[in-house]
Write a protein that holds these residues in place. Structure first.
Motif, PDB file in Angstrom:
ATOM      1  N   SER A  12      26.789  24.866 -75.385  1.00 61.05           N
ATOM      2  CA  SER A  12      26.811  24.004 -76.573  1.00 61.05           C
ATOM      3  C   SER A  12      27.275  24.776 -77.795  1.00 61.05           C
ATOM      4  CB  SER A  12      25.444  23.378 -76.816  1.00 61.05           C
ATOM      5  OG  SER A  12      24.499  24.374 -77.119  1.00 61.05           O
ATOM      6  N   PHE A  13      26.982  26.068 -77.859  1.00 61.73           N
ATOM      7  CA  PHE A  13      27.442  26.896 -78.963  1.00 61.73           C
ATOM      8  C   PHE A  13      28.956  27.066 -78.938  1.00 61.73           C
ATOM      9  CE2 PHE A  13      28.535  31.121 -80.657  1.00 61.73           C
ATOM     10  CZ  PHE A  13      28.156  30.927 -81.976  1.00 61.73           C
ATOM     11  N   LEU A  14      29.519  27.146 -77.742  1.00 60.56           N
ATOM     12  CA  LEU A  14      30.952  27.397 -77.599  1.00 60.56           C
ATOM     13  C   LEU A  14      31.795  26.134 -77.461  1.00 60.56           C
ATOM     14  CD1 LEU A  14      30.751  30.439 -75.177  1.00 60.56           C
ATOM     15  CD2 LEU A  14      31.236  30.471 -77.629  1.00 60.56           C
ATOM     16  N   CYS A  15      31.242  24.978 -77.707  1.00 59.41           N
ATOM     17  CA  CYS A  15      31.973  23.723 -77.489  1.00 59.41           C
ATOM     18  C   CYS A  15      32.658  23.214 -78.751  1.00 59.41           C
ATOM     19  CB  CYS A  15      31.063  22.655 -76.910  1.00 59.41           C
ATOM     20  SG  CYS A  15      29.866  22.046 -78.117  1.00 59.41           S
ATOM     21  N   SER A  16      33.077  24.076 -79.628  1.00 54.54           N
ATOM     22  CA  SER A  16      33.790  23.745 -80.855  1.00 54.54           C
ATOM     23  C   SER A  16      32.927  23.016 -81.861  1.00 54.54           C
ATOM     24  CB  SER A  16      35.044  22.917 -80.563  1.00 54.54           C
ATOM     25  OG  SER A  16      35.918  23.637 -79.752  1.00 54.54           O
ATOM     26  N   CYS A  17      31.669  22.971 -81.673  1.00 53.42           N
ATOM     27  CA  CYS A  17      30.736  22.367 -82.625  1.00 53.42           C
ATOM     28  C   CYS A  17      31.113  20.934 -82.966  1.00 53.42           C
ATOM     29  CB  CYS A  17      30.662  23.206 -83.904  1.00 53.42           C
ATOM     30  SG  CYS A  17      30.162  24.895 -83.610  1.00 53.42           S
ATOM     31  N   GLY A  18      31.749  20.230 -82.055  1.00 55.71           N
ATOM     32  CA  GLY A  18      32.217  18.882 -82.313  1.00 55.71           C
ATOM     33  C   GLY A  18      31.126  17.903 -82.671  1.00 55.71           C
ATOM     34  N   ARG A  23      33.143  17.126 -89.459  1.00 58.11           N
ATOM     35  CA  ARG A  23      34.569  17.405 -89.315  1.00 58.11           C
ATOM     36  C   ARG A  23      34.783  18.363 -88.144  1.00 58.11           C
ATOM     37  NH1 ARG A  23      33.594  16.566 -94.621  1.00 58.11           N
ATOM     38  NH2 ARG A  23      35.029  15.190 -95.676  1.00 58.11           N
ATOM     39  N   PRO A  24      35.888  18.237 -87.443  1.00 55.30           N
ATOM     40  CA  PRO A  24      36.117  19.097 -86.271  1.00 55.30           C
ATOM     41  C   PRO A  24      36.310  20.564 -86.657  1.00 55.30           C
ATOM     42  CG  PRO A  24      38.069  17.800 -86.741  1.00 55.30           C
ATOM     43  CD  PRO A  24      36.995  17.306 -87.655  1.00 55.30           C
ATOM     44  N   ILE A  25      35.695  21.430 -85.861  1.00 49.51           N
ATOM     45  CA  ILE A  25      35.806  22.871 -86.057  1.00 49.51           C
ATOM     46  C   ILE A  25      36.124  23.502 -84.714  1.00 49.51           C
ATOM     47  CG2 ILE A  25      34.576  24.972 -86.679  1.00 49.51           C
ATOM     48  CD1 ILE A  25      32.767  23.272 -88.432  1.00 49.51           C
ATOM     49  N   GLY A  26      37.123  24.349 -84.679  1.00 46.57           N
ATOM     50  CA  GLY A  26      37.440  25.073 -83.463  1.00 46.57           C
ATOM     51  C   GLY A  26      36.862  26.471 -83.519  1.00 46.57           C
ATOM     52  N   VAL A  27      36.235  26.913 -82.466  1.00 44.15           N
ATOM     53  CA  VAL A  27      35.652  28.247 -82.443  1.00 44.15           C
ATOM     54  C   VAL A  27      36.749  29.311 -82.447  1.00 44.15           C
ATOM     55  CG1 VAL A  27      34.265  29.859 -81.085  1.00 44.15           C
ATOM     56  CG2 VAL A  27      33.550  27.488 -81.295  1.00 44.15           C
TER      57      VAL A  27
END
Length: 101
Positions: A12-18, A23-27
């Motif tokens: 869940s931490f690595l799932c781009s925090c969708g 707003r969408p955030i890419g890791v």
């Protein structure tokens, strides 16, 4: 059971925090623009303001609407947009663009 909980937490931490932010955030990489506000009136001037974060540890700059207005010589705002760019969390820039008169 403990390993399963750790695996779910890591995934869940690595799932781009969708699902965490609005707003969408890419890791790994983010290059996204978002509208913040707009009115029916147009504008002939544009002002920008930017803030930068390094490693998520140090952040410098002023990306406020007031700073963008000042930089563009704007007194009446017609629209506000933001742009976020992040590369591996090493350098993140946040730019606010204001249009108006």
């Amino acid at each position: 059971m403990k390993n399963t909980v750790c695996l779910i937490a890591a995934a869940s931490f690595l799932c781009s925090c969708g699902g965490i932010t609005e707003r969408p955030i890419g890791v790994i990489y983010t290059n996204a623009a978002d509208p913040i506000a707009a009115t029916a009136s147009g504008g002939s001037r544009t002002g920008t303001a930017e803030a930068t974060s390094y490693l998520g540890l140090v952040a410098v700059g002023d990306s406020s609407i007031e700073a963008a207005k000042k930089n563009g010589g704007i007194t009446s705002v017609s629209s506000v947009d933001t742009h976020r760019k992040n590369i591996l969390g090493v350098v993140t820039t946040y730019t606010t663009t204001v249009k108006g008169n």
